[in-house]
Scaffold this motif. Structure first.
Motif, mmCIF file in Angstrom:
data_model
loop_
_atom_site.group_PDB
_atom_site.id
_atom_site.type_symbol
_atom_site.label_atom_id
_atom_site.label_comp_id
_atom_site.label_asym_id
_atom_site.label_seq_id
_atom_site.Cartn_x
_atom_site.Cartn_y
_atom_site.Cartn_z
ATOM 1 N N SER A 173 0.810 -1.215 0.000
ATOM 2 C CA SER A 173 0.000 0.000 0.000
ATOM 3 C C SER A 173 0.841 1.262 0.000
ATOM 4 N N ALA A 174 2.087 1.184 0.529
ATOM 5 C CA ALA A 174 2.925 2.374 0.562
ATOM 6 C C ALA A 174 3.291 2.842 -0.837
ATOM 7 N N ARG A 175 3.327 1.909 -1.808
ATOM 8 C CA ARG A 175 3.698 2.257 -3.158
ATOM 9 C C ARG A 175 2.493 2.338 -4.088
ATOM 10 N N GLN A 176 1.288 2.310 -3.553
ATOM 11 C CA GLN A 176 0.098 2.301 -4.380
ATOM 12 C C GLN A 176 -0.170 3.675 -4.986
ATOM 13 N N ARG A 177 -0.568 3.683 -6.247
ATOM 14 C CA ARG A 177 -1.000 4.915 -6.892
ATOM 15 C C ARG A 177 -2.470 5.144 -6.560
ATOM 16 N N ARG A 178 -2.753 6.210 -5.860
ATOM 17 C CA ARG A 178 -4.101 6.460 -5.370
ATOM 18 C C ARG A 178 -4.906 7.408 -6.253
ATOM 19 N N TRP A 179 -4.233 8.189 -7.088
ATOM 20 C CA TRP A 179 -4.958 9.205 -7.827
ATOM 21 C C TRP A 179 -6.002 8.644 -8.799
ATOM 22 N N PRO A 180 -5.810 7.447 -9.426
ATOM 23 C CA PRO A 180 -6.903 6.943 -10.273
ATOM 24 C C PRO A 180 -8.191 6.688 -9.496
ATOM 25 N N ALA A 181 -8.052 6.166 -8.281
ATOM 26 C CA ALA A 181 -9.249 5.904 -7.468
ATOM 27 C C ALA A 181 -9.915 7.207 -7.048
ATOM 28 N N TYR A 182 -9.129 8.198 -6.641
ATOM 29 C CA TYR A 182 -9.710 9.477 -6.253
ATOM 30 C C TYR A 182 -10.389 10.161 -7.437
ATOM 31 N N THR A 183 -9.784 10.074 -8.610
ATOM 32 C CA THR A 183 -10.397 10.669 -9.798
ATOM 33 C C THR A 183 -11.699 9.975 -10.149
ATOM 34 N N MET A 184 -11.707 8.643 -10.065
ATOM 35 C CA MET A 184 -12.936 7.909 -10.343
ATOM 36 C C MET A 184 -14.023 8.243 -9.330
ATOM 37 N N ALA A 185 -13.645 8.435 -8.068
ATOM 38 C CA ALA A 185 -14.634 8.799 -7.056
ATOM 39 C C ALA A 185 -15.273 10.151 -7.381
ATOM 40 N N VAL A 186 -14.460 11.112 -7.828
ATOM 41 C CA VAL A 186 -14.994 12.428 -8.204
ATOM 42 C C VAL A 186 -15.933 12.302 -9.397
ATOM 43 N N LEU A 187 -15.549 11.501 -10.393
ATOM 44 C CA LEU A 187 -16.406 11.315 -11.567
ATOM 45 C C LEU A 187 -17.722 10.636 -11.197
ATOM 46 N N PHE A 188 -17.658 9.642 -10.331
ATOM 47 C CA PHE A 188 -18.886 8.972 -9.895
ATOM 48 C C PHE A 188 -19.808 9.937 -9.145
ATOM 49 N N LEU A 189 -19.236 10.762 -8.285
ATOM 50 C CA LEU A 189 -20.063 11.720 -7.547
ATOM 51 C C LEU A 189 -20.654 12.769 -8.490
ATOM 52 N N GLY A 190 -19.890 13.207 -9.491
ATOM 53 C CA GLY A 190 -20.440 14.118 -10.483
ATOM 54 C C GLY A 190 -21.575 13.485 -11.270
ATOM 55 N N TYR A 191 -21.407 12.219 -11.611
ATOM 56 C CA TYR A 191 -22.474 11.484 -12.287
ATOM 57 C C TYR A 191 -23.719 11.396 -11.414
ATOM 58 N N ALA A 192 -23.518 11.087 -10.132
ATOM 59 C CA ALA A 192 -24.659 10.986 -9.214
ATOM 60 C C ALA A 192 -25.372 12.318 -9.055
ATOM 61 N N ALA A 193 -24.604 13.401 -8.963
ATOM 62 C CA ALA A 193 -25.230 14.720 -8.822
ATOM 63 C C ALA A 193 -26.034 15.076 -10.065
ATOM 64 N N GLY A 194 -25.494 14.814 -11.251
ATOM 65 C CA GLY A 194 -26.242 15.096 -12.480
ATOM 66 C C GLY A 194 -27.498 14.269 -12.593
ATOM 67 N N LYS A 195 -27.421 13.006 -12.218
ATOM 68 C CA LYS A 195 -28.603 12.154 -12.254
ATOM 69 C C LYS A 195 -29.661 12.606 -11.248
ATOM 70 N N ALA A 196 -29.232 13.117 -10.101
ATOM 71 C CA ALA A 196 -30.188 13.622 -9.116
ATOM 72 C C ALA A 196 -30.935 14.835 -9.664
ATOM 73 N N VAL A 197 -30.234 15.702 -10.377
ATOM 74 C CA VAL A 197 -30.896 16.866 -10.991
ATOM 75 C C VAL A 197 -31.941 16.410 -12.005
ATOM 76 N N LEU A 198 -31.580 15.444 -12.832
ATOM 77 C CA LEU A 198 -32.529 14.930 -13.819
ATOM 78 C C LEU A 198 -33.699 14.216 -13.138
ATOM 79 N N ALA A 199 -33.457 13.562 -12.007
ATOM 80 C CA ALA A 199 -34.541 12.891 -11.296
ATOM 81 C C ALA A 199 -35.550 13.898 -10.771
#
Length: 214
Positions: free
Chosen positions: A4-30
């Motif tokens: 874990s000390a050598r793990q690249r974390r930025w792909p997971a953090y970026t995906m989390a931001v994209l998922f939350l943006g997707y969820a927010a947009g879907k909530a607006v459409l709902a």
């Protein structure tokens, strides 16, 4: 022990931001009772009515999509957080594989329509976004696999095959030297014991039997 000390974390953090943006947009459409994708091509009223008649209400579908976006963000963060590491790897991998297939299928349609054109309405930049999302998900899962794999000899106090090959000659030399030293010590000790326990008046035979002298 993990990497874990050598793990690249930025792909997971970026995906989390994209998922939350997707969820927010879907909530607006709902809230608006509309079908569609945040930033994507508009869905006509006729298609919305047909979807509501054949499947479910548009608001219900969008709220479910909102929940799936939140779950996706949590899964992405689980690959890089200590709390997420408590989930067994055998359970986490199938979930990540299912999430990858679901996202990759949607991103694939975006890429196909954006680059080739199948009549949905996605543009070329949507296709680029789909390509980026697939790459980020692959990097996130690869990073999780590398961070949670178990290596031979990684447990505390254990030696791997390469380390054993390097250490064995040194161990043999140490054992040999100690064996010689122990033999000399025991020989000297036997003589000392004989000289200590044999009084001057004891028989020569007794001394020779104990001390090993003649």
């Amino acid at each position: 022990m993990d990497d874990s000390a050598r793990q690249r974390r930025w792909p997971a953090y970026t995906m989390a931001v994209l998922f939350l943006g997707y969820a927010a947009g879907k909530a607006v459409l709902a809230v608006q009772h509309r079908l569609g994708f945040p930033g994507g091509p508009p869905v006509s009223a006729a298609e919305t009515a047909r979807y509501a008649r054949d499947f479910m209400a548009p608001a219900t579908a969008q709220w479910l999509a909102t929940a799936s976006g939140v779950v996706g963000a949590c899964l992405a963060l689980a690959t890089v957080t200590r709390l997420g590491r408590r989930v067994p790897r055998t359970l986490m991998l199938p979930v990540l594989a299912g999430m990858f297939l679901a996202v990759a299928s949607g991103a694939g349609i975006m890429m196909l329509d954006g680059f080739v054109g199948i009549g949905v309405g996605w543009r070329w930049y949507h296709g680029l976004l789909g390509l980026v999302v697939i790459g980020l998900q692959a990097a996130m899962i690869r990073s999780y696999l590398r961070a949670t794999r178990r290596r031979v000899g990684s447990s505390p106090g254990a030696l791997g095959p390469a380390a054993l090959v390097a250490v064995l000659p040194a161990l043999g030399s140490i054992v040999d030297d100690r064996g010689r030293a122990t033999g000399q010590t025991r020989s000297g000790a036997s003589v000392n014991v004989a000289s200590f326990h044999c009084p001057p008046r004891c028989a020569r035979r007794t001394c020779s039997s104990v001390g090993g002298t003649t």
